[in-house]
Design a protein around this motif. Structure first.
Motif, PDB file in Angstrom:
ATOM      1  N   SER A 184      16.622 -77.294-104.989  1.00 56.41           N
ATOM      2  CA  SER A 184      17.273 -76.938-103.729  1.00 56.41           C
ATOM      3  C   SER A 184      16.664 -77.691-102.546  1.00 56.41           C
ATOM      4  O   SER A 184      17.377 -78.145-101.650  1.00 56.41           O
ATOM      5  N   MET A 185      15.345 -77.817-102.538  1.00 55.03           N
ATOM      6  CA  MET A 185      14.694 -78.552-101.450  1.00 55.03           C
ATOM      7  C   MET A 185      15.083 -80.027-101.458  1.00 55.03           C
ATOM      8  O   MET A 185      15.295 -80.631-100.404  1.00 55.03           O
ATOM      9  N   ALA A 186      15.206 -80.611-102.651  1.00 57.49           N
ATOM     10  CA  ALA A 186      15.618 -82.007-102.747  1.00 57.49           C
ATOM     11  C   ALA A 186      17.049 -82.182-102.244  1.00 57.49           C
ATOM     12  O   ALA A 186      17.365 -83.141-101.518  1.00 57.49           O
ATOM     13  N   ILE A 187      17.922 -81.248-102.631  1.00 59.38           N
ATOM     14  CA  ILE A 187      19.318 -81.298-102.182  1.00 59.38           C
ATOM     15  C   ILE A 187      19.397 -81.139-100.668  1.00 59.38           C
ATOM     16  O   ILE A 187      20.109 -81.880 -99.976  1.00 59.38           O
ATOM     17  N   GLY A 188      18.651 -80.169-100.135  1.00 55.19           N
ATOM     18  CA  GLY A 188      18.666 -79.936 -98.702  1.00 55.19           C
ATOM     19  C   GLY A 188      18.138 -81.115 -97.915  1.00 55.19           C
ATOM     20  O   GLY A 188      18.696 -81.482 -96.871  1.00 55.19           O
ATOM     21  N   THR A 189      17.074 -81.724 -98.408  1.00 63.50           N
ATOM     22  CA  THR A 189      16.507 -82.901 -97.738  1.00 63.50           C
ATOM     23  C   THR A 189      17.503 -84.048 -97.715  1.00 63.50           C
ATOM     24  O   THR A 189      17.699 -84.719 -96.693  1.00 63.50           O
ATOM     25  N   ALA A 190      18.159 -84.283 -98.849  1.00 61.62           N
ATOM     26  CA  ALA A 190      19.157 -85.356 -98.922  1.00 61.62           C
ATOM     27  C   ALA A 190      20.317 -85.081 -97.965  1.00 61.62           C
ATOM     28  O   ALA A 190      20.845 -86.005 -97.317  1.00 61.62           O
ATOM     29  N   ALA A 191      20.715 -83.817 -97.848  1.00 60.07           N
ATOM     30  CA  ALA A 191      21.822 -83.459 -96.958  1.00 60.07           C
ATOM     31  C   ALA A 191      21.465 -83.729 -95.498  1.00 60.07           C
ATOM     32  O   ALA A 191      22.290 -84.214 -94.722  1.00 60.07           O
ATOM     33  N   ILE A 192      20.239 -83.406 -95.120  1.00 61.31           N
ATOM     34  CA  ILE A 192      19.800 -83.647 -93.747  1.00 61.31           C
ATOM     35  C   ILE A 192      19.763 -85.142 -93.438  1.00 61.31           C
ATOM     36  O   ILE A 192      20.114 -85.582 -92.335  1.00 61.31           O
ATOM     37  N   GLU A 193      19.355 -85.922 -94.405  1.00 60.26           N
ATOM     38  CA  GLU A 193      19.239 -87.365 -94.191  1.00 60.26           C
ATOM     39  C   GLU A 193      20.588 -88.065 -94.135  1.00 60.26           C
ATOM     40  O   GLU A 193      20.720 -89.131 -93.531  1.00 60.26           O
TER      41      GLU A 193
ATOM     42  N   THR B 276      22.833 -72.459 -91.635  1.00 63.93           N
ATOM     43  CA  THR B 276      22.979 -72.556 -93.087  1.00 63.93           C
ATOM     44  C   THR B 276      23.549 -73.916 -93.465  1.00 63.93           C
ATOM     45  O   THR B 276      24.199 -74.572 -92.647  1.00 63.93           O
ATOM     46  N   MET B 277      23.307 -74.324 -94.685  1.00 65.43           N
ATOM     47  CA  MET B 277      23.922 -75.524 -95.225  1.00 65.43           C
ATOM     48  C   MET B 277      25.163 -75.197 -96.048  1.00 65.43           C
ATOM     49  O   MET B 277      25.740 -76.063 -96.692  1.00 65.43           O
ATOM     50  N   SER B 278      25.586 -73.942 -96.045  1.00 60.81           N
ATOM     51  CA  SER B 278      26.701 -73.510 -96.886  1.00 60.81           C
ATOM     52  C   SER B 278      28.061 -73.966 -96.379  1.00 60.81           C
ATOM     53  O   SER B 278      29.015 -74.030 -97.159  1.00 60.81           O
ATOM     54  N   LYS B 279      28.183 -74.248 -95.085  1.00 58.63           N
ATOM     55  CA  LYS B 279      29.493 -74.524 -94.499  1.00 58.63           C
ATOM     56  C   LYS B 279      29.711 -76.022 -94.311  1.00 58.63           C
ATOM     57  O   LYS B 279      30.294 -76.689 -95.165  1.00 58.63           O
ATOM     58  N   SER B 280      29.226 -76.561 -93.205  1.00 57.72           N
ATOM     59  CA  SER B 280      29.526 -77.958 -92.876  1.00 57.72           C
ATOM     60  C   SER B 280      28.922 -78.945 -93.867  1.00 57.72           C
ATOM     61  O   SER B 280      29.447 -80.043 -94.041  1.00 57.72           O
ATOM     62  N   ARG B 281      27.854 -78.571 -94.547  1.00 54.95           N
ATOM     63  CA  ARG B 281      27.229 -79.473 -95.520  1.00 54.95           C
ATOM     64  C   ARG B 281      27.678 -79.191 -96.950  1.00 54.95           C
ATOM     65  O   ARG B 281      27.174 -79.801 -97.895  1.00 54.95           O
ATOM     66  N   ASN B 282      28.612 -78.243 -97.110  1.00 58.73           N
ATOM     67  CA  ASN B 282      29.248 -77.990 -98.416  1.00 58.73           C
ATOM     68  C   ASN B 282      28.254 -77.627 -99.519  1.00 58.73           C
ATOM     69  O   ASN B 282      28.420 -78.026-100.669  1.00 58.73           O
TER      70      ASN B 282
ATOM     71  N   ALA C  80      25.903 -89.268 -91.835  1.00 52.63           N
ATOM     72  CA  ALA C  80      27.261 -89.819 -91.872  1.00 52.63           C
ATOM     73  C   ALA C  80      28.187 -88.934 -92.706  1.00 52.63           C
ATOM     74  O   ALA C  80      29.343 -88.708 -92.328  1.00 52.63           O
ATOM     75  N   TYR C  81      27.688 -88.426 -93.822  1.00 52.23           N
ATOM     76  CA  TYR C  81      28.502 -87.541 -94.664  1.00 52.23           C
ATOM     77  C   TYR C  81      28.820 -86.246 -93.930  1.00 52.23           C
ATOM     78  O   TYR C  81      29.948 -85.739 -93.982  1.00 52.23           O
ATOM     79  N   LEU C  82      27.818 -85.703 -93.236  1.00 46.87           N
ATOM     80  CA  LEU C  82      28.033 -84.486 -92.458  1.00 46.87           C
ATOM     81  C   LEU C  82      29.145 -84.695 -91.440  1.00 46.87           C
ATOM     82  O   LEU C  82      30.076 -83.878 -91.345  1.00 46.87           O
ATOM     83  N   GLN C  83      29.061 -85.770 -90.673  1.00 43.87           N
ATOM     84  CA  GLN C  83      30.058 -86.019 -89.640  1.00 43.87           C
ATOM     85  C   GLN C  83      31.448 -86.253 -90.241  1.00 43.87           C
ATOM     86  O   GLN C  83      32.460 -85.827 -89.671  1.00 43.87           O
ATOM     87  N   HIS C  84      31.510 -86.899 -91.393  1.00 41.47           N
ATOM     88  CA  HIS C  84      32.787 -87.106 -92.079  1.00 41.47           C
ATOM     89  C   HIS C  84      33.414 -85.759 -92.457  1.00 41.47           C
ATOM     90  O   HIS C  84      34.606 -85.519 -92.216  1.00 41.47           O
TER      91      HIS C  84
END
Length: 215
Positions: free
Chosen positions: A156-165, A115-121, A168-172
């Motif tokens: 939602s798809m646009a947000i999810g795509t941006a999150a995957i790309e 899910t993108m609900s946790k680490s990707r906020n 650096a934000y994920l790792q932060h």
């Protein structure tokens, strides 16, 4: 395979202390379920999942305990009975844990959900996805079309795509959470709390004389 995917006339098993939605969904669809007890220390008893003939749903790491099984133990469960499905919920996998996704290339009875609900906020975006063999994914697509044909919205798809790309934000976010988690665990232990070795974004604690029970 589709019958396995739909759990039609199926029997499933999951821990007695875990994400409560598993039991809610089982009741909603009239699925026969069994709750396998955790050990006294709240860890998962792998032997019970190896031996059961039920389909299995496991959160790894588990919620609310934060306990994680190594991938080798997940593989023991999956390999024990190829005729049943094993669904591994990796909602918290990003917080320093190894994913069992590579096992889908070896076992066609394994589904790994994330899910993108946790680490990707992105809890509000409700973006989830799964990994499995091509044949099982095809069955799931057919199942989705049968009772829930709607896909994610364009937003939602646009947000999810941006999150995957944005790796650096994920790792932060992940590192900041891990740092806060480890600090919290250390400080609680100084106050004599028993703190499980959490591998998530929360901690599971108890105290020898403080209680949360009401009067």
């Amino acid at each position: 395979m589709q019958r396995r995917a739909t759990c039609e006339q199926a029997r499933i098993a999951f821990p007695d202390v875990t994400y409560g939605f598993y039991e809610t969904m089982a009741k909603s669809f009239g699925i026969d379920y069994a709750k396998l007890p955790l050990r006294a220390d709240f860890t998962v008893d792998v032997k019970g999942y190896v031996e059961t003939d039920r389909h299995i749903v496991l959160a790894n790491p588990n919620a609310p305990t934060g306990y994680v099984l190594p991938v080798s133990e997940i593989e023991r469960i999956v390999a024990a009975n190829p005729q049943r499905l094993v669904v591994i919920d990796e909602a918290y996998v990003d917080y320093g844990n190894e994913s069992c996704v590579p096992l889908i290339h070896k076992y066609d009875n394994l589904i790994v959900v994330q899910t993108m609900s946790k680490s990707r906020n992105l809890a509000g975006a409700h973006i989830g996805y799964c990994f499995a063999s091509a044949a099982l994914i095809q069955d799931l697509e057919g199942l989705k079309a049968a009772f829930n044909p709607f896909n994610l919205s364009d937003v939602s798809m646009a947000i999810g795509t941006a999150a995957i790309e944005d790796e650096a934000y994920l790792q932060h976010c992940v590192q900041a959470t891990i740092t806060a988690r480890e600090y919290t665990k250390a400080e609680l232990r100084k106050l004599d709390f028993y703190v499980m070795d959490s591998h998530t974004n929360f901690v599971f604690v108890t105290h020898p004389w403080l209680t949360a029970a009401g009067e």
